[in-house]
Design an enzyme around this catalytic site. Structure first.
Site, PDB file in Angstrom:
ATOM      1  N   GLU A  74       0.842  -1.191   0.000  1.00  0.00           N
ATOM      2  CA  GLU A  74       0.000   0.000   0.000  1.00  0.00           C
ATOM      3  C   GLU A  74       0.883   1.250   0.000  1.00  0.00           C
ATOM      4  OE1 GLU A  74      -3.266  -0.078   2.732  1.00  0.00           O
ATOM      5  OE2 GLU A  74      -3.731   2.030   2.429  1.00  0.00           O
ATOM      6  N   GLU A  83     -10.048  -9.105   4.297  1.00  0.00           N
ATOM      7  CA  GLU A  83      -9.390  -9.107   5.598  1.00  0.00           C
ATOM      8  C   GLU A  83     -10.044  -9.969   6.676  1.00  0.00           C
ATOM      9  OE1 GLU A  83      -7.637  -4.782   6.291  1.00  0.00           O
ATOM     10  OE2 GLU A  83      -9.528  -4.757   5.201  1.00  0.00           O
ATOM     11  N   ARG A  95      -8.252   1.283  14.082  1.00  0.00           N
ATOM     12  CA  ARG A  95      -8.961   0.041  13.806  1.00  0.00           C
ATOM     13  C   ARG A  95      -8.710  -0.987  14.905  1.00  0.00           C
ATOM     14  NH1 ARG A  95     -11.960  -2.450   9.510  1.00  0.00           N
ATOM     15  NH2 ARG A  95     -11.918  -0.634   8.164  1.00  0.00           N
TER      16      ARG A  95
END
Ligand SMILES: Cc1cc2nc3c(=O)[nH]c(=O)nc-3n(C[C@H](O)[C@H](O)[C@H](O)COP(=O)(O)OP(=O)(O)OC[C@H]3O[C@@H](n4cnc5c(N)ncnc54)[C@H](O)[C@@H]3O)c2cc1C
Ligand code: FES
Ligand code: FES
Lengths: 772, 482
Positions: free
Chosen positions: A246, A724, A324
């Site tokens: 990423e 995920e 998260r």
């Protein structure tokens, strides 16, 4: 013009591919070795190769670099240091601090100091070894607990609150407190980081193995001091990404582009595995602590939890990752009262980065540990404690999002039954009651995972669909293919939307000049977002085609249908290609962009409240293990999974994601152990000493099923994201290993066993249980 | 030099002695189907099959750590060579049909490993191999995407398609077979020799004092691919047939230094020993098809798996110098210090000798590692013991991973010799290890764990040798769930 022959056979099977188990779009090329990855692209004449010289200190001032020997080494064509960068030296994805080449201070072992372009990879690698770097060592910070104590944070701490946790804890019948150091993880995508830059008359064309080509484009342009339109980035496929591609690919692309501009030659930068394992970020190690209050039947009354992410030396993507972790501390359970705090700790390590799950696994594993501990304390089966606490519709999460679906309760009940949990629990207990060093363990763990980028603006996507005059269709979008099956899923969506067979649809390489400003392919949202954008593009074209057909064949628009490779207009049945060439001759536009923005979501970072997620993906897994408690060696003997992907677009691809995510997560929690020495040098620096699972680690009984229920939200054909969430299912393996050890103390308590549960850690856990 | 690539003769010119097969395929020939995932033999993405020119029983190897010179005159089959008339090979088709690829980067390697198994299965009548045979065959192939289930399934399905062999036509030798093997195969500033006899090996070592020997290259080639070392003179001993034999000699089992692990597996002379179980966990199939016993000893690593085994067997190692003089050392005397052995410049190991009677004594070999398959030992324990009426008549205990060199546990042996093997005696012997070893903490294990494990494995071994094996899940391999 060709004669229009109505060749439609009403008895032929419908061509709609949605919901079918089609192979990955490149499967036949994969097995033939003809699928092209960046390093497989033919070499241009005079191509150069890059290597970087890196810091050997975790924290030091750089007093000087003697690079003459490097410049004079055989094959070396160019050498650059930070001062040679024409534009910005900062290549951070969100905040600042990630430098393409270090300045006067280094912050981790492996930080690039200078770069070499040479005629071969070997020549470049040999040359960098010749540098003399003078350091003044500074004290490095290597322990996350030290950063926490010193409040050495990269970004502000954030909290979310539900109810009155302090009062509820004080009032709770029982409380438990604990801490856990959670290990990080090396991505070990099989294809290492790589970029190829080809100079052109305005700027540079880059081929990158990147989940985020738009960011590579932006950062390369900034490094070169060029407008974005002078840089084009193309990604046909990656050999795995998992979050590790990423933000990390930018450095390679930027250096290759820099050398390409300086030399006018094409430049390839491929990181050898040993360099990749040292120089690129990993899954964040975390250090978590908690106090949980509950009643006699194991029902949670309150949770106070701190999650401290070891972010390494810069922010990179850590803000969202720690968020998260914090907002998945509830996993699947209603906490009633909660205070969850997330800390972004600085250490002198490589900057840790995105990895499948994006922090959530590190939060959830701690929660699942205390769920087991609650069960021991109240003397209940851990599954009953979990079931008593599952979210039900109407419950609120600590960040203020209300649970709307009732998937969790139904899904767990179904798996409990189908995997025969109760009978196997009895069998495990009976086996362990015989005594001996071999012990069995069993655990059933649910997982809930929020779908959407928590950075709201990233929840947008674009697509581009062309129909050519022979009726063949090209689709491209901002999403990248890293093996997850995005291209085939979007092609399936396009085929259904245009009523054509899958063979007509060709997914094109992802390229910044086709779909601009795309978000990273991450957060599991690739199909949700790009599928919807492609659908939007198809619908626009379709609308034009329908209106043209109605007008051309003289019928109502309502009487026009595109399906089964034909166009039905009133009485007329026209094969799709014939109809398309007709539309072309009648000057109908056969191309469109499409766009999507995820609805309903909002989040206030300051208050920690909102609806960050469009919906939740859910799952549960039951794992059984056997442990040799005299050595800590173990085997996973059976795994049953039930997972919620909504209405599956492609069951084979979805099951592949679940199985692959499970095994990857199992590696994280078992044999994959990152380690650093006291000087901050990573010692798990090669696949010879960092062990990801092999085929033999996967049990023969590995039963993965899809929970049959369409997404209640209006997602692409009511499917759900799948990338995920399955990574967390093997927390059941970790819990089962601890369960096996706990049998040594008659399940009075669970020994501490911070993940990863290597044989050594399992051994120490067994020792603790034996001591009683 | 030359070799056959997918049936076609390749004349290699302008190559240097340190070139690997993988680099040659990808960079020189543009055959990019074979991938590099690690360049250290650990991931299997670079797997190709090799066979002798007139042979149709191929072996999977890691092309990343295979020196190009070592395939001189041999056949190499890569993923590009499997399709016939534009049709996928059954192994490839099975991988597609089972959804065996996701990102696809590992896939050519898996296809080649499975193709090797496919060909072996065909040779044995075309039966579908068992699950265990499949997981063994792909233990050296890493996949980060699929979780392996569909790949194993492809292995179980591949023989159900219309069957088609690979290497159908043995390549005929068209090159120059009668080269002078005292001359370098690859010349220039860096030289690669490949002698075919021991005398020529000695002759080369006599004129090339700076020479480095290479057998399977599974240790040595990593110097090239990981550290970018360039060897000036490499002498490849893999073509010397007389170094690669196993036989009986004067009451000894003689194993040539060039014997590869896969030759040892299932060998009748060693059939009564627990060696196969250990070898199944030594490296991967690709490594076992190349790695030699001589290389394992000469490399001098304290964590090599064979030295403890050879010590437990009471084996000698035979060293030969350029004059042809032979010296035999007990294996425990071969090691001087960390990565230091008795080998002097110009020496080579010719063979190891295992006394026949000791090879027949009861043994236990236990390997402990983080991952069960294809991992380096944290602790390796080898024990041999003969009992007479419950009393210890003879015992040899050796460890890897416990000291700077592979070592015997002499104090524990002394305690046990002549004693009646009670639980208390066993416990005492295990406790004595604490004084005998000061292992290190490293990336594989901590020192305290190593010490505890040395004892745990010794206890397990002595009890098993006394009482017979307890139902031990890790020796039984496949286990069922409750
Ligand atoms: C992925 C992988 C996994 C591995 N797993 C294991 C494992 O589980 N257990 C284990 O023990 N090892 C393991 N190894 C190490 C290696 O495979 C073994 O040590 C092997 O036996 C080395 O043999 P070789 O023929 O390949 O040696 P080479 O690499 O050819 O040589 C090694 C060294 O020995 C010298 N040498 C070779 N032959 C002779 C000779 N006859 N006389 C004198 N010197 C000689 C060479 O000059 C060189 O210095 C592994 C290696 C890899 C790449
Ligand atoms: S590239 Fe990994 S084993 Fe060869
Ligand atoms: S398919 Fe990606 S590594 Fe195996």
């Amino acid at each position: 013009m060709r004669k229009l022959t109505p060749a439609y056979n009403p008895n032929a099977p419908a061509v709609d591919p949605v919901g079918k188990s089609l192979p990955q779009d490149s499967a036949a090329r994969h097995v033939a070795g003809s699928a092209v990855y960046v390093d497989d692209m033919p070499a241009y004449p005079d191509q150069l190769h890059v290597a970087v010289g890196v810091s050997s200190h975790a924290h030091a001032r750089v007093l000087g670099m003697a690079l003459d020997a490097v410049r004079a080494a055989p094959g070396v064509v160019d050498v650059v240091v930070q001062a040679d960068i024409p534009g910005s030296a900062d290549i951070s994805p969100v905040f600042d601090g990630d430098l393409l080449l270090a300045g006067d201070t280094v912050h981790y072992v492996g930080q690039p100091l200078f770069a070499v372009a040479a005629t071969s990879l070997e020549a470049a690698q040999r040359a960098v070894q010749l540098a003399q770097v003078d350091y003044e060592p500074l004290v490095p910070r290597l322990e996350v607990t030290e950063s926490l104590a010193a409040e050495d944070f990269l970004l502000p701490t954030r909290r979310s609150r539900l109810g009155d946790p302090e009062a509820a804890l004080a009032a709770a019948a029982m409380t438990l407190s604990g801490e856990m150091a959670v290990g990080g993880q090396e991505h070990f995508y099989l294809e290492g980081q790589v970029a190829l830059a080809v100079p052109d008359e305005v700027g540079v064309q880059i081929y990158s193995s990147s989940q985020h080509p738009a960011e590579v484009q932006k950062l390369a342009a900034e490094v070169l001091d060029l407008p974005l339109h002078a840089v084009t980035v193309q990604v046909r496929r990656m050999g795995g990404g998992f979050g590790g591609k990423e933000s990390q690919p930018a450095a390679l692309a930027c250096l290759a582009a820099l050398f390409a501009r300086r030399t006018g030659r094409s430049v390839r930068y491929r990181m050898p595995r040993w360099a990749d394992m040292v120089q690129t970020g990993k899954r964040h190690p975390f250090w978590n602590r908690y106090t949980v209050g509950f009643d006699e039947s194991g029902v949670i009354q309150a949770l106070v939890m701190d999650v401290a992410g070891n972010c390494g030396c810069t922010a990179d993507l850590s803000d969202g990752i720690v968020d998260r972790a914090a907002n998945h501390a509830d996993n699947a359970y209603f906490l009633k009262n909660a205070a969850v705090t997330g800390y972004r700790c600085r250490t002198n390590m490589v900057s840790h980065t995105a990895f499948r799950g994006f922090g959530a696994p590190q939060g959830i594993v701690t929660t699942e540990a205390f769920m087991d501990d609650i069960a021991r304390r109240v003397g209940m089966d851990p599954l009953d404690v979990r079931k008593a606490n599952l979210y039900r519709p109407g419950d609120s999460t600590p960040y203020g999002q209300e649970i709307e679906e009732s998937v969790l309760v139904d899904l767990v009940a179904e798996l409990e039954h189908s995997c025969d949990y109760r009978a196997r629990r009895a069998a495990v207990a009976a086996f362990n009651a015989q005594g001996g060093t071999l012990r069995r363990g069993l655990s059933l763990v649910p997982v809930k995972f929020g779908i959407s980028f928590t950075t709201t603006h990233l929840n947008q996507a674009g697509a581009l669909v062309h129909i050519y005059t022979d009726g063949s269709v090209h689709v491209s979008h901002g999403g990248t293919e890293m093996g997850q099956g995005l291209y085939i899923k979007v092609a399936q969506v396009v085929a259904r939307a245009l009523g054509v067979s899958i063979e007509r649809v060709m997914p094109g390489a992802t390229c910044t000049d086709k779909v601009p400003n795309a978000s990273p392919t991450a957060a599991s949202a690739g199909t949700d977002m790009n599928g919807m954008a492609a659908l939007d593009a198809c619908n626009r074209i379709r609308k034009r085609l329908v209106s043209f057909a109605a007008q051309h064949f003289g019928c109502d628009e309502g009487a026009v249908e595109l399906r089964d490779d034909h166009v039905f207009a009133g009485e007329q049945v026209v094969p799709f290609p014939d109809f398309i060439s007709l539309a072309y001759l009648n000057r109908v536009s056969l191309s469109s962009t499409g766009f999507y923005r995820t609805p309903k979501i909002h989040f206030n970072r300051e208050t920690g409240q909102g609806r960050p997620f469009f919906y939740f993906a859910n799952g549960a897994a039951c794992s059984e293990v056997v442990v040799d408690t005299s050595t800590g060696e173990y085997r996973v003997t059976r795994v049953d999974v039930l997972h919620d992907v909504g209405a599956s677009l492609n069951p084979a691809i979805d099951i592949g994601q679940i199985e692959g995510g499970f095994v990857q997560g199992m590696g994280w929690l078992t044999t994959e152990e990152l380690s650093w020495n006291d000087d901050g040098v990573i010692t798990s620096n090669s696949p010879a000493n960092y062990k990801i699972p092999t085929a033999a680690d996967v049990p023969e009984h590995f039963d993965v099923r899809l929970f049959q229920r369409p997404n209640a939200e209006d997602t692409v054909y009511h499917s759900k994201a799948v990338g995920e969430p399955p990574l967390m299912l093997p927390i059941s393996v970790w819990c089962a290993l601890r369960d096996a050890c706990a049998s040594l103390c008659d399940y009075r308590f669970n020994p501490r066993m911070d993940p990863p549960a290597t044989p050594e850690r399992v051994y120490w856990a067994a020792r603790e249980a034996l001591r009683g | 030099m030359e070799f056959y690539l997918n049936g076609e003769l390749q004349q290699c010119t302008g190559v240097d002695a340190n070139m690997t097969l993988l680099r040659y395929l990808r960079e020189r020939l543009g055959k990019v189907g074979t991938k590099e995932g690690c360049a250290s033999g650990d991931c299997g993405a670079c797997t190709v099959l090799i066979a002798d020119a007139d042979d149709t029983s191929p072996q999977a190897i890691n092309s990343c750590i295979c020196l190009l010179g070592s395939v001189q005159g041999r056949q190499v089959l890569t993923v590009e060579g499997l399709e016939q008339d534009g049709e996928l090979h059954p192994v490839q088709q099975a991988m597609v049909d089972c959804h065996g690829s996701q990102c696809g980067f590992c896939t050519p390697g898996f296809v080649m490993s499975l193709a090797g198994l496919y060909q072996r299965s065909l040779a044995q009548g075309g039966e579908t191999p068992g699950r265990h045979a499949i997981t063994d065959c792909i233990a050296g192939n890493l996949c980060r995407c699929t979780g392996y289930r569909p790949i194993v399934e492809a292995g179980q399905r591949m023989l159900t398609y219309p069957q088609r062999g690979i290497f159908n036509e043995p390549a005929t030798q068209t090159g120059a077979p009668d080269r002078d093997d005292r001359q370098p195969l690859v010349g220039g500033a860096q030289r690669y020799y490949q002698p075919r006899s021991r005398s020529n090996l000695r002759a080369i070592l006599a004129v090339e004092p700076g020479a480095t020997l290479v057998a399977g290259g599974t240790d040595l080639a990593l110097e090239i691919t990981q550290r970018y070392r360039e060897f000036e003179v490499l002498v490849d001993i893999s073509a010397i047939d007389s170094l690669a034999t196993i036989g009986e000699e004067d009451g000894y089992i003689r194993i040539g230094a060039g014997v590869r692990y896969h030759q040892l597996m299932g060998h009748p002379l060693l059939a009564s020993t627990p060696l196969d179980g250990l070898l199944a966990r030594l490296g991967s199939e690709q490594v076992r098809n190349r790695g030699t016993i001589g290389g394992n000893l000469a490399n001098g690593s304290p964590i090599a798996d064979m030295p403890p085994v050879l010590m437990a067997w009471g084996a000698d190692v035979e060293v030969v110098n350029t004059l042809g003089e032979r010296t035999r050392y007990p294996v425990e005397d071969f090691y001087l210090d960390y990565r230091q052995t008795r080998l002097q410049a110009g020496d080579y190991i010719e063979a190891v000798y295992i006394p026949m009677h000791l090879s027949r004594a009861p043994h236990r070999f236990y390997k402990l590692s983080k991952r069960f398959e294809d991992d380096i030992s944290s602790v390796m324990c080898a024990v041999s013991m003969t009992l007479d009426g419950g009393y210890v008549l003879g015992v040899r205990i050796a460890y890897g991973g416990m000291a700077a060199v592979p070592r015997r546990a002499s104090a524990a042996e002394q305690q046990l010799l002549g004693a009646q093997l009670t639980d208390a005696v066993i416990d005492n012997a295990c406790t004595s290890l604490d004084n005998e070893f000061q292992p290190l903490s490293d990336v594989r294990a901590s020192a305290v764990y190593r010490l505890d494990m040395a004892a745990a494995l010794l206890r397990r071994a002595l009890r098993a040798l006394r009482d017979g094996d307890a139902p031990d899940v890790f020796e039984l391999g496949e286990v069922s769930h409750a």
